[in-house]
Scaffold this active site. Structure first.
Site, PDB file in Angstrom:
ATOM      1  N   TYR A 147      55.363  76.867  21.147  1.00 51.05           N
ATOM      2  CA  TYR A 147      53.777  76.068  21.457  1.00 51.05           C
ATOM      3  C   TYR A 147      52.873  76.294  20.746  1.00 51.05           C
ATOM      4  CZ  TYR A 147      49.746  73.613  23.690  1.00 51.05           C
ATOM      5  OH  TYR A 147      48.821  73.217  24.106  1.00 51.05           O
ATOM      6  N   ASP A 181      56.092  71.977  20.059  1.00 47.51           N
ATOM      7  CA  ASP A 181      55.114  71.384  19.661  1.00 47.51           C
ATOM      8  C   ASP A 181      54.306  72.266  18.655  1.00 47.51           C
ATOM      9  OD1 ASP A 181      52.234  70.361  19.194  1.00 47.51           O
ATOM     10  OD2 ASP A 181      51.791  70.353  21.151  1.00 47.51           O
ATOM     11  N   HIS A 274      52.420  63.240  24.695  1.00 45.20           N
ATOM     12  CA  HIS A 274      53.582  63.558  23.603  1.00 45.20           C
ATOM     13  C   HIS A 274      54.950  62.513  24.171  1.00 45.20           C
ATOM     14  CE1 HIS A 274      51.683  67.217  21.834  1.00 45.20           C
ATOM     15  NE2 HIS A 274      50.848  66.882  22.902  1.00 45.20           N
TER      16      HIS A 274
END
Length: 426
Positions: A147, A181, A274
């Site tokens: 992340y 991500d 997302h």
């Protein structure tokens, strides 16, 4: 006859050039999604929704970002789903209200015990690698979940730090997959409006992926497509209307030939801005088995309309053979009956697909068409696709709620039955 693929470098293709998935059960699906926080009582439901989504899509390993889990809540989740899932989580010790990465492993797909899973905390709350049993030379598959920071400068330093951590730990295995991500894009075409990434950040990321020999699998599979995994909910400011493909899965270049079905799943019910991304890894050294024989779907055995037609066809065939209409041979009549039953079953099964599934399929086709429509403006395209996407998600959420209600009702019925039996026995 059993066929074994002779050349691993030659992937089977269809007439239009797309790679066909091998028909073998030696596979697992890897998914990744930013869950937008699931570390509070108000968001705890996201974990059951996540597991339901994994089961519906047959995802063996799910990498999640922005989990906001502390040790106590992670332990609670592990206890609740211990019989079906393994959870591995990483968060900052003094800041569990932000960041956080986690990996869910479906025990029914990834056959292992907890001692088989190795966990490597690369950067607390930001990067974690898990190693699970798989048919590789080392017997393990290594998946790095990340992340990345949103700030461009911190983002660039993040990739450099990951590379340095692995360099300082030469005994660690190198990742076969990088999923998460990334909070950056490699190409302007992966952002709308098209914008180039900060040069220093792009270089740091490229240095890391090249060092691990990782490739963007979805982009390699779809070199000419433009799709997005995140959209801004802001209505004003520089982020208004922005969309990008910041959620990605990278795979070691040598393994790319063994992957199929790279996809960005809009048809999922999770509450997040997302999209779910996924790919499937196959063990291509296994024998080619094939589809097997066709069978009448189980649900048709309780379908009143199909059963009535079945009785009618059987009675007609019985009468025709008994009365020998037109010198009907019993063997030929039986063969014709089986053919008619098979065709009728296929027709009824196709017609019996739930209306919701048909609606989602229609909306998905419209969404694909709208995304590729260059005859309209960017604003018009965004308006159309956002509307279609939200409509698809709403249907999926309604279907998920119904499945939960059906499961709860069945559980209550079974509990009442067990209770009554206990009362009678005592």
């Amino acid at each position: 006859m059993i066929l074994i693929r002779q050349n691993r470098g030659e992937a089977p293709t269809s007439a239009n050039g797309a790679r066909k998935p091998p028909r073998t059960k030696a596979k697992f699906t890897l998914g990744s999604i930013n869950i937008n926080g699931a570390g509070s009582e108000e968001t705890h439901y996201k974990w059951s929704d996540m597991i339901a989504t994994m089961r519906r899509n047959q995802i063996g390993i799910m990498v999640m970002q922005e989990t906001h889990l502390d040790a106590a809540r992670a332990s609670r989740i592990k206890t609740a789903y211990d019989k079906s899932m393994f959870l591995r989580s990483s968060s900052e010790m003094f800041n569990t209200s932000a960041k956080g990465v986690a990996v869910l492993i479906d025990r029914r797909i990834i056959k292992c015990v907890k001692e088989d899973i190795d966990t490597y905390e690369v950067i607390a709350g930001r990067a974690m690698m898990v190693s699970v049993p798989w048919r590789t030379a080392t017997g393990k598959l290594h998946i790095l979940g990340v992340y990345a920071p949103n700030d461009p400068e911190q983002n660039g330093s993040f990739w450099t730090t990951i590379a340095n951590v692995y360099r300082d730990n030469p005994g660690w295995p190198r990742p076969d997959f990088l999923a998460g991500d990334m909070n950056m894009v490699e190409s302007p075409r992966d952002r709308e409006p098209p914008t180039a990434c900060r040069a220093a950040t792009a270089k740091a990321f490229a240095d890391m992926t090249e060092g691990f020999n990782l490739v963007d699998g979805w982009r390699k599979e779809n070199p000419n497509l433009t799709r997005f995994t995140w959209h801004s909910k802001a209505t004003t400011g520089p982020q208004a209307g922005c969309r990008s493909r910041i959620d990605r899965i990278y795979v070691r270049n040598e393994l790319w030939d063994d992957t199929r079905e790279w996809s960005i799943r809009v048809d999922q019910p999770l509450y997040t801005d997302h999209e779910l991304i996924q790919t499937t890894l196959y063990d291509l050294t296994q024998p080619f088995i094939g589809k097997g024989r066709w069978e009448i779907p189980d649900f048709l055995l309780k379908h009143d309309g199909f059963l009535e037609e079945l009785d009618k066809m059987c009675l007609e065939t019985e009468r025709a053979t008994r009365e020998r209409e037109g010198s009907v041979r019993p063997q030929k009549a039986l063969d014709d009956l089986k053919s008619r039953i098979r065709e009728k079953a296929r027709t009824v099964a196709k017609e019996s697909v739930p209306k919701a599934r048909k609606k989602v399929a229609e909306l998905m086709k419209q969404l694909e068409t709208a995304l590729d429509d260059t005859s309209i403006t960017q604003e018009e395209r965004k308006e159309q696709t956002d509307k279609l996407t939200e409509e698809i998600k709403e249907i999926e959420r309604v279907q998920l709620a119904r499945r939960k209600a059906d499961t709860a009702a069945l559980w209550m019925l079974e509990s009442e039955t067990i209770g009554k039996k206990w009362i009678r026995a005592n």
